[in-house]
Enzyme design. Structure first.
Site, PDB file in Angstrom:
ATOM      1  CE1 TYR A  66      -3.680   6.131  11.362  1.00 56.34           C
ATOM      2  CE2 TYR A  66      -5.302   4.501  10.652  1.00 56.34           C
ATOM      3  CZ  TYR A  66      -3.996   4.976  10.675  1.00 56.34           C
ATOM      4  OH  TYR A  66      -3.028   4.326   9.983  1.00 56.34           O
TER       5      TYR A  66
ATOM      6  CB  CYS B 104      13.982  10.550  23.410  1.00 51.22           C
ATOM      7  SG  CYS B 104      12.668   9.523  24.060  1.00 51.22           S
TER       8      CYS B 104
ATOM      9  CD  GLN C 170      -8.684  -2.321  17.486  1.00 50.82           C
ATOM     10  OE1 GLN C 170      -8.017  -2.830  18.376  1.00 50.82           O
ATOM     11  NE2 GLN C 170      -9.363  -1.221  17.677  1.00 50.82           N
TER      12      GLN C 170
ATOM     13  CG  LEU D  48      -8.582  -9.578   9.045  1.00 50.59           C
ATOM     14  CD1 LEU D  48      -8.924  -8.563   7.968  1.00 50.59           C
ATOM     15  CD2 LEU D  48      -7.355  -9.108   9.800  1.00 50.59           C
ATOM     16  N   GLY D  49     -11.522 -10.605  12.690  1.00 50.57           N
ATOM     17  CA  GLY D  49     -12.253 -10.071  13.836  1.00 50.57           C
ATOM     18  C   GLY D  49     -12.863  -8.705  13.543  1.00 50.57           C
TER      19      GLY D  49
ATOM     20  CD1 TRP E  62       0.291   0.486   3.342  1.00 49.86           C
ATOM     21  CD2 TRP E  62      -0.315  -1.658   3.085  1.00 49.86           C
ATOM     22  NE1 TRP E  62       0.733  -0.211   4.432  1.00 49.86           N
ATOM     23  CE2 TRP E  62       0.370  -1.520   4.303  1.00 49.86           C
ATOM     24  CE3 TRP E  62      -0.787  -2.922   2.704  1.00 49.86           C
ATOM     25  CZ2 TRP E  62       0.594  -2.616   5.152  1.00 49.86           C
ATOM     26  CZ3 TRP E  62      -0.565  -3.999   3.545  1.00 49.86           C
ATOM     27  CH2 TRP E  62       0.119  -3.846   4.743  1.00 49.86           C
ATOM     28  NE  ARG E  63       4.658   2.501   4.502  1.00 51.42           N
ATOM     29  CZ  ARG E  63       5.265   1.766   5.423  1.00 51.42           C
ATOM     30  NH1 ARG E  63       6.322   1.061   5.106  1.00 51.42           N
ATOM     31  NH2 ARG E  63       4.830   1.781   6.656  1.00 51.42           N
TER      32      ARG E  63
ATOM     33  CB  CYS F 125       9.561   4.416  19.092  1.00 52.96           C
ATOM     34  SG  CYS F 125       9.328   5.025  20.767  1.00 52.96           S
TER      35      CYS F 125
ATOM     36  CG  ASP G  87      -1.312   4.939  14.468  1.00 57.41           C
ATOM     37  OD1 ASP G  87      -0.412   5.686  14.932  1.00 57.41           O
ATOM     38  OD2 ASP G  87      -1.059   3.941  13.767  1.00 57.41           O
TER      39      ASP G  87
ATOM     40  CD  GLU H 291      -3.910   3.301   6.875  1.00 58.09           C
ATOM     41  OE1 GLU H 291      -4.010   3.044   8.080  1.00 58.09           O
ATOM     42  OE2 GLU H 291      -2.816   3.419   6.301  1.00 58.09           O
TER      43      GLU H 291
HETATM   44  S1  SF4 Z   1      15.006   7.125  22.210  1.00 61.00           S
HETATM   45 FE1  SF4 Z   1      12.874   7.670  22.571  1.00 61.00          FE
HETATM   46  S2  SF4 Z   1      12.010   7.824  20.528  1.00 61.00           S
HETATM   47 FE2  SF4 Z   1      13.898   6.701  20.344  1.00 61.00          FE
HETATM   48  S3  SF4 Z   1      13.318   4.555  20.470  1.00 61.00           S
HETATM   49 FE3  SF4 Z   1      13.866   5.246  22.528  1.00 61.00          FE
HETATM   50  S4  SF4 Z   1      11.945   5.871  23.465  1.00 61.00           S
HETATM   51 FE4  SF4 Z   1      11.595   5.760  21.255  1.00 61.00          FE
END
Ligand code: SF4
Length: 354
Positions: free
Chosen positions: A119, A207, A41, A79-80, A23-24, A191, A137, A36
């Site tokens: 979203y 961060c 979920q 898929l629910g 889809w990209r 992350c 999201d 989407e």
């Molecule tokens: S440094 Fe912060 S933004 Fe980067 S992965 Fe760790 S928690 Fe996530």
């Protein structure tokens, strides 16, 4: 960190780390919408084969609008959250009937469509039409909460407003589509919820969560109520190699899918007497040549835990019986084609040759 640095840094990360997902490669709002909705979920690995099957079976919104509802539900099976499939169908029909099959191009119009929330509307508007509207999201909540140290509850109205405002400030004015994809991908890949890769993160120094060791505490999410426990007793009526099933029409889980005759006591029941069968079922049971009880099946849904027992009720071929209302006998081939909850599919696979 400085807000203006955020988008370029994120997009740079995305250019080097994005996964290659089908889809990209498209700006077609129909495909973006499908992807989407399927991915809500749902993990990418689980949703990807569904996306491929749906786009092959229904390559245009006209094909989806003209789809047989039962076939569509069958394709969605596993898929629910089946209301998503019903809403897809309803919206496809509406876009074809009222808009000549053309998706609205603006967020404000997209959000009026059934099954399209903030979203999904933001995703379609930005990915397909380049509108500068920020997606928020679960991934975005996590990334923003951690990097900027926002500790508001993401399920509260106030929290949602705060995150949406922050996201609206951060989104790239030049490339909102790539920015939105980048922040979601960053949340999914770099992350991640349980094991963020902070050591190799471009935001490592700015961060807040990394500086204060709060990766596991952010984002803040109010505790959910424990899943509701339900006790299902299914009666699998079998005669001449056919099984009796019914469509679920009530407003409940698995609406429009097919299952067996069901009694649902408020507490676990060990015997038929404890279940207190109604007259129709009692008459059926009296006509049975054999009744056997399965072991318990535990089936987990997001908000419910179902403990299911299956009573196999065999009736001899020549016996005339009246099935309780809604039940219809189906052959193995017909059952294969019916959309069924995964629990029913698992039971059939474990107990029958189809
Ligand atoms: S440094 Fe912060 S933004 Fe980067 S992965 Fe760790 S928690 Fe996530």
């Amino acid at each position: 960190m400085d807000y203006p640095d955020f988008a370029p840094k994120l997009i740079d990360w995305y250019n080097h780390h994005q996964r290659d997902l089908p889809w990209r490669h498209t700006k077609n709002p129909y495909f973006i919408w499908l992807s989407e909705v399927i991915l809500q979920q749902t993990r990418v690995a689980q949703g990807l084969p569904y996306y491929v099957r749906f786009t092959e079976k229904y390559p245009t919104i006209f094909d989806l609008a003209a789809a047989d509802e039962q076939e569509l539900m069958r394709l969605w099976q596993g898929l629910g959250y089946y209301s998503r499939a019903r809403n897809l169908h309803a919206t496809a029909k509406l876009v074809v009937a009222q808009l000549d099959g053309k998706f609205p191009e603006r967020y404000a119009d997209l959000i009026k469509l059934k099954g399209i929330g903030p979203y999904t509307a933001a995703a379609i508007a930005s990915f397909a039409f380049g509108e500068r509207v920020a997606v928020v999201d679960g991934n975005v909540y996590r990334v923003l909460a951690r990097i900027f140290g926002v500790d508001q509850d993401i399920t509260s109205t106030e929290g949602k407003k705060t995150f949406q405002s922050l996201a609206n400030v951060l989104i790239s004015p030049h490339n909102p589509s790539v920015y939105n994809q980048a922040i979601m991908e960053f949340g999914a890949v770099q992350c991640s919820p349980a094991s963020p890769d902070c050591l190799l993160c471009p935001f490592q120094e700015q961060c807040v969560a990394n500086a204060t060791g709060q990766q596991n505490k952010l984002p803040v999410k109010a505790k959910k109520a424990p899943p509701r426990k339900r006790f299902f007793h299914y009666f699998v009526v079998e005669q001449n190699g056919k099984l009796a099933l019914k469509q679920r029409t009530q407003k409940d889980i698995w609406q429009e899918l097919y299952d067996f005759y069901l009694l649902e006591p408020a507490a676990p029941a060990a015997s038929l007497d404890e279940l207190d069968p109604n007259d129709a079922l009692r008459a059926l049971l009296q006509n049975a040549s054999k009744i056997s009880r399965s072991d318990g099946f535990v089936h987990l849904l997001t908000h419910q835990t179902i403990e299911a027992i299956f009573w196999r009720v065999t009736v001899e071929g020549e016996k005339e019986i009246t099935l309780p209302e809604g039940l219809v006998f189906y052959s193995a081939t017909q059952i294969e084609q019916l959309p069924k909850p995964v629990l029913i599919g698992n039971y059939l696979v474990a107990n029958y040759t189809f």
